[in-house]
Design an enzyme around this catalytic site. Sequence first.
Site, PDB file in Angstrom:
ATOM      1  CG  ASP A 195     -10.030  -7.026  67.635  1.00 44.65           C
ATOM      2  OD1 ASP A 195      -9.304  -7.005  66.331  1.00 44.65           O
ATOM      3  OD2 ASP A 195      -9.377  -7.276  68.570  1.00 44.65           O
ATOM      4  CB  CYS A 206       0.178  -2.413   6.850  1.00 41.71           C
ATOM      5  SG  CYS A 206      -0.948  -1.940   5.641  1.00 41.71           S
ATOM      6  CB  CYS A 213       3.453  -0.254   3.574  1.00 42.29           C
ATOM      7  SG  CYS A 213       2.251  -0.730   5.067  1.00 42.29           S
ATOM      8  CB  CYS A 246      -0.750  -0.036   1.239  1.00 41.47           C
ATOM      9  SG  CYS A 246      -0.083   0.168   2.828  1.00 41.47           S
ATOM     10  CB  CYS A 278      -0.781  -3.529   2.212  1.00 44.30           C
ATOM     11  SG  CYS A 278       0.914  -3.582   2.556  1.00 44.30           S
TER      12      CYS A 278
END
Length: 572
Positions: free
Chosen positions: A386, A141, A28, A25, A138
């Site tokens: 307590d 990616c 990329c 792509c 792609c």
Amino acid sequence: MEHEMSVNSEDAKAVIKELQLHDICPRCILRVLGVKTQWAYRKAEETIAGILSMGTIESKTSTESEDKSDAIMADNPEDNKQDKLSDTKQNETTSKDDSKQESSVDVEAVKGHVILEKEQPTSATEPQEDQEDDKPLCGLCLGILQGLCDKECTHRIADQIIDQHYQFCSFMMAVTLPLQLFIRENSLWIHMSETLKQPFRNIPSIKEVYKWMAGPLLGEALDVHFHPKSPFEVMVTMKHDESEREVELLLEKHGVITSAAEPPKKKQKGPPRRKKMKMYHAADVAPTRQQVLKAMKEMSHKLFKELFPCPPKSSSVPCSIEVMCSHGSIYIAGRYMKYSRKLSQSPWVVDGQRKTESSVEELICEHTKATLQAEDYKFSSSGREDVDVRTLGRGRPFVVEFINPRMSSLSVEQLKEITKVVNSNTIEVKIRDLQMITRDQTSLLKEGEEEKTKSYSALIWVEKEVQEEDLKFLSEIKELTLKQKTPIRVLHRRPLATRERVVHSMNYEFIDSHHFKLVLNTQAGTYIKEFVHGDFGRTQPNLGVLLKTDADILELDVEAVNLDWPPTIETD
């Protein structure tokens, strides 16, 4: 302000054409070229066209937009650090050269350069140019930098965030990507190094570019600003089931995990020749980033290419996206009074059976938890009493941490309403001075734990008859140091030790020859019951020793916890 990036034109063209041939792509492609200028990714196809035509793109810049994008990348410094680490390790497969790039875009080669002047970044409200719905996903990616970071997908993420009903005024973003992306990047680096003899360094990670693209769009869709220390975190997790087997295959061949079909191999006898990684069963343990990077680093190119296509192949199925949100804890402080002798401070459960119907913690916190829509809470107090001991006076300071609340804060009026509701729901516990505090302020609850004092009143029984004159000497005792071994009644949860504690002062109120009321001011952490009856001699001196008779305690009340925190809130 003008920006420029320089790209060696001939080598850049060769890289672009090779990547386009394999359906990588545009974004990329820019990553592979080493482009680190964020605006270029918003018009990726136009940027690439400019490089191929050796032309220029000119326009003014928007500093505000660029700053906003820069901020998105600052949200998780550790993520960015890991990304750079993984990139460095992967690049070792193609080059041992450790030189670093200085310019914002630098594809190393020879002499000619194309100069692209920075253009105006596109607004998040404008349609995105790089819609690639009709193009193959792609292989590098897996579509993350195609449709998954555009306006439409980002707005769907925003809708999921809004549907979770959090209250927030800023956000930060964390992104988790499939581990097989590392494998696919390694496949491409091997292919490019063998095809074009081209080294690659300092490549922006997919996560970085995704945040550059999706971050500003997400902020605009949510109508809030990004802040790197925001208590509200958006966690975006992407998965790609179609290629998930790639990670298991890599680690199986590297000997990190075994396949689900075969049991782990037995370890060899004798000392191993080299350090081996621990074997895991694929069905039981999720692989880690470190395992994947180590496996690729130690695996030969020949074996790697036998396992995976180089370059990586396109996918037919996009990544799935899971969106989770979390809000940082908020903290509320106050004081509580306990009027019951049958109520524990925290839920009292033994062998799965409750010993008391409720607890101080639950009576205070459950309503507030529902108001804040929190997942859980953690209750802390300045000491504890307590079950059969009351806490009177101004009460005992406490802090509650509410975990992952949908509401991010409470107003003064809301805190007053919570106080009113808690106090009206029970006669056993009352609260006061309820207020929001910061995490740092919670330390004030424990500061001075040994220095603060507490005041008690106790109903005492003695075996032999005493007169009021026999008790007068108690009022004269000051700063009496006790040596107290861990009481028998708490040995199951506290280590055996001898602790020095101080009784600062005592006074008495005579009732009859076998009973009197004892008022004490002591160092915090003093075991009052043991001081009275001696705990079979484990506390010395004790009241029985002082009176030369057996003594026991019938009732005990905490009259004051002398810690001037949290601040008193005046009531109407």
